[in-house]
Design an enzyme around this catalytic site. Structure first.
Site, mmCIF file in Angstrom:
data_model
loop_
_atom_site.group_PDB
_atom_site.id
_atom_site.type_symbol
_atom_site.label_atom_id
_atom_site.label_comp_id
_atom_site.label_asym_id
_atom_site.label_seq_id
_atom_site.Cartn_x
_atom_site.Cartn_y
_atom_site.Cartn_z
ATOM 1 N N HIS A 93 0.912 -1.300 0.069
ATOM 2 C CA HIS A 93 0.117 -0.113 -0.075
ATOM 3 C C HIS A 93 0.934 1.163 -0.037
ATOM 4 O O HIS A 93 1.851 1.196 0.710
ATOM 5 C CB HIS A 93 -0.820 -0.068 1.207
ATOM 6 C CG HIS A 93 -0.487 0.116 2.668
ATOM 7 N ND1 HIS A 93 -0.226 1.365 3.310
ATOM 8 C CD2 HIS A 93 -0.031 -0.911 3.355
ATOM 9 C CE1 HIS A 93 0.346 0.678 4.508
ATOM 10 N NE2 HIS A 93 0.594 -0.277 4.693
ATOM 11 N N ASP A 109 6.543 2.273 6.121
ATOM 12 C CA ASP A 109 5.373 1.415 6.164
ATOM 13 C C ASP A 109 4.348 2.162 5.082
ATOM 14 O O ASP A 109 3.796 3.173 5.699
ATOM 15 C CB ASP A 109 4.651 1.147 7.456
ATOM 16 C CG ASP A 109 3.166 0.532 7.580
ATOM 17 O OD1 ASP A 109 2.709 -0.136 6.598
ATOM 18 O OD2 ASP A 109 2.560 0.762 8.642
ATOM 19 N N GLU A 134 -4.912 1.260 3.068
ATOM 20 C CA GLU A 134 -4.892 0.154 3.996
ATOM 21 C C GLU A 134 -4.833 0.497 5.358
ATOM 22 O O GLU A 134 -5.201 -0.207 6.349
ATOM 23 C CB GLU A 134 -3.311 -0.403 3.563
ATOM 24 C CG GLU A 134 -2.968 -1.732 4.212
ATOM 25 C CD GLU A 134 -2.584 -1.576 5.620
ATOM 26 O OE1 GLU A 134 -2.400 -2.647 6.475
ATOM 27 O OE2 GLU A 134 -2.106 -0.382 6.230
ATOM 28 N N GLU A 135 -4.256 1.845 5.758
ATOM 29 C CA GLU A 135 -4.287 2.219 6.948
ATOM 30 C C GLU A 135 -5.585 2.332 7.871
ATOM 31 O O GLU A 135 -5.430 2.492 8.932
ATOM 32 C CB GLU A 135 -3.358 3.511 6.981
ATOM 33 C CG GLU A 135 -1.793 3.262 6.434
ATOM 34 C CD GLU A 135 -1.105 2.561 7.603
ATOM 35 O OE1 GLU A 135 -1.422 2.192 8.575
ATOM 36 O OE2 GLU A 135 0.157 2.467 7.508
ATOM 37 N N ASP A 164 4.323 -6.380 3.462
ATOM 38 C CA ASP A 164 4.038 -5.232 4.294
ATOM 39 C C ASP A 164 5.188 -5.149 5.412
ATOM 40 O O ASP A 164 5.760 -6.284 5.501
ATOM 41 C CB ASP A 164 2.637 -5.137 4.969
ATOM 42 C CG ASP A 164 2.170 -3.773 5.243
ATOM 43 O OD1 ASP A 164 3.076 -2.857 5.631
ATOM 44 O OD2 ASP A 164 1.179 -3.537 5.381
ATOM 45 N N HIS A 192 4.887 3.038 12.773
ATOM 46 C CA HIS A 192 3.929 4.144 12.972
ATOM 47 C C HIS A 192 4.522 5.164 13.787
ATOM 48 O O HIS A 192 3.741 5.946 14.535
ATOM 49 C CB HIS A 192 2.707 3.552 13.623
ATOM 50 C CG HIS A 192 1.956 2.791 12.450
ATOM 51 N ND1 HIS A 192 0.616 2.447 12.729
ATOM 52 C CD2 HIS A 192 2.018 2.458 11.400
ATOM 53 C CE1 HIS A 192 0.091 1.769 11.719
ATOM 54 N NE2 HIS A 192 0.934 1.889 10.666
HETATM 55 ZN ZN LIG Z 1 1.453 -1.148 6.253
#
Ligand SMILES: [Zn+2]
Length: 357
Positions: free
Chosen positions: A81, A198, A232-233, A253, A333
């Site tokens: 993603h 990510d 995706e998130e 991922d 994150h």
């Molecule tokens: Zn991800």
């Protein structure tokens, strides 16, 4: 069969460029376009978009112009993603500053003082930064450090002359506008440090694998679909976009690195279970066998607060065997970091999967 060479310089440049394109969920189109433009140079690929805006690239093994060991098995798919964590304007405050609501759960402490772009509906972008609402040390003293970093106490100070809600609205800013945090990309000693590795790192893995194969004149053993997803998130990126004839889906991922995790930045990881439960035993074993055959440094791991786009497809009723692989990302994150060893291991794993079917 040995794997084709990965162009390291290209990989790094593509990844850095992609990281520098803001693409919070809900405003990921510029990053999708960038990947689309890059992939459009490969005549082997048939590109299309889903109505939701995701990019699909099909590489048909039967009509392929390259060498390979084609099989007649049903198609497979890989997904990664381009959307990232971000925020949306929740309120325009009486002092002209912005209150935000997070998209995808970024940690406020990790973006305190970070630069942001606010994207207006008229297509303009306005610069600012994220601060606590008691930022000045000379006014608040220790109260600043004691202030909780949450939706209530964080605000955007715009780099514009505004001290009222009216003046901010006159800039073209509205409640609901998308906000992106600066990625702060740095490449040092084989490490790549940036927000939103990510999952842009894995999009780069897929693109670099396609380039390596195309340049070596190779083609995939089975027809393959690449889905570059854009939601995706928030949990439903790849819920749509994988054709029903696809038999296996490999989600690419990030792997979770930190206390209690087996993953590290120097290996790729096969995740056998995350917050959404176990992955597919048969496909997991196939991925392990490929890694072992090609001497790809890998770990197996289990993630806790994690869900993948492949699981989004499963939950939406997708009938495929599903696996999850990816490079180790430290401080995910938050302010993330990867190493070329883990990134190369992931690209090689993708190559092995594409070439062997
Ligand atoms: Zn991800």
């Amino acid at each position: 069969m040995s794997l084709p060479i990965i162009d390291q310089e290209y990989f790094t440049k593509f990844l850095v460029d992609l990281l520098n394109i803001p693409s919070p969920t809900g405003f990921a189109e510029p990053a999708i376009e960038f990947v689309e433009k890059e992939l459009s140079q490969y005549k082997q690929l048939e590109l299309s978009r889903t109505r939701k805006g995701a990019l699909v690239a099909k590489w048909d093994s039967a009509t392929s112009i390259g060498r390979g060991m084609q099989t007649n098995l049903p198609p497979v798919a890989l997904t990664a993603h381009v959307d990232t964590l971000g925020a949306v304007v929740k309120e325009i405050k009486p002092n002209g500053r912005l209150k935000l609501v997070r998209v995808g759960g970024i940690q406020w402490n990790s973006v305190e003082t970070e630069g942001v772009w606010v994207f207006t509906t008229k297509g303009e972008k306005i610069r600012g930064s994220v601060l606590i609402n008691k930022a000045s040390g000379h006014i608040y003293g220790v109260k600043g450090s004691k202030t909780k970093r949450d939706d209530e106490h964080m605000e955007v100070r715009l780099d514009e002359r505004t001290t009222s809600e009216k003046e901010t609205r006159e800039l073209g800013i509205n409640v609901g506008d998308c906000v992106a945090f600066d990625p702060r990309v740095e490449v040092t000693n084989g490490f790549i440090r940036s927000r939103f590795l990510d999952d842009k790192a894995c999009v780069a893995n897929l693109v670099a694998a396609i380039k390596s194969m195309a340049e070596a004149g190779l083609s995939p053993a089975r027809t393959v679909y690449f889905l570059i997803s854009n939601y995706e998130e928030v949990g439903h990126g790849a819920a749509a976009g994988i054709p029903s004839e696809v038999e296996e889906l490999v989600t690419v991922d990030m792997a979770v690195v930190g206390k209690g995790q087996a993953s590290d930045e120097f290996h790729a990881t096969l995740c056998t279970k995350d917050g959404g439960g176990p992955y597919h035993f048969g496909l997991n074993n196939k991925m392990r066998a490929l890694a072992e055959k090609h001497d790809i440094p890998y770990k197996t791991d289990v993630y806790t607060f994690y869900g993948s786009d492949g699981e989004a497809f499963w939950r939406a009723g997708g009938d495929v065997a599903l696996a999850l692989i990816g490079p180790g990302i430290d401080a995910s994150h938050n302010y993330e970091r990867a190493h070329m060893d883990g990134l190369n291991a992931t690209t090689n794993w993708i190559l092995a999967y594409l070439l062997e079917g």
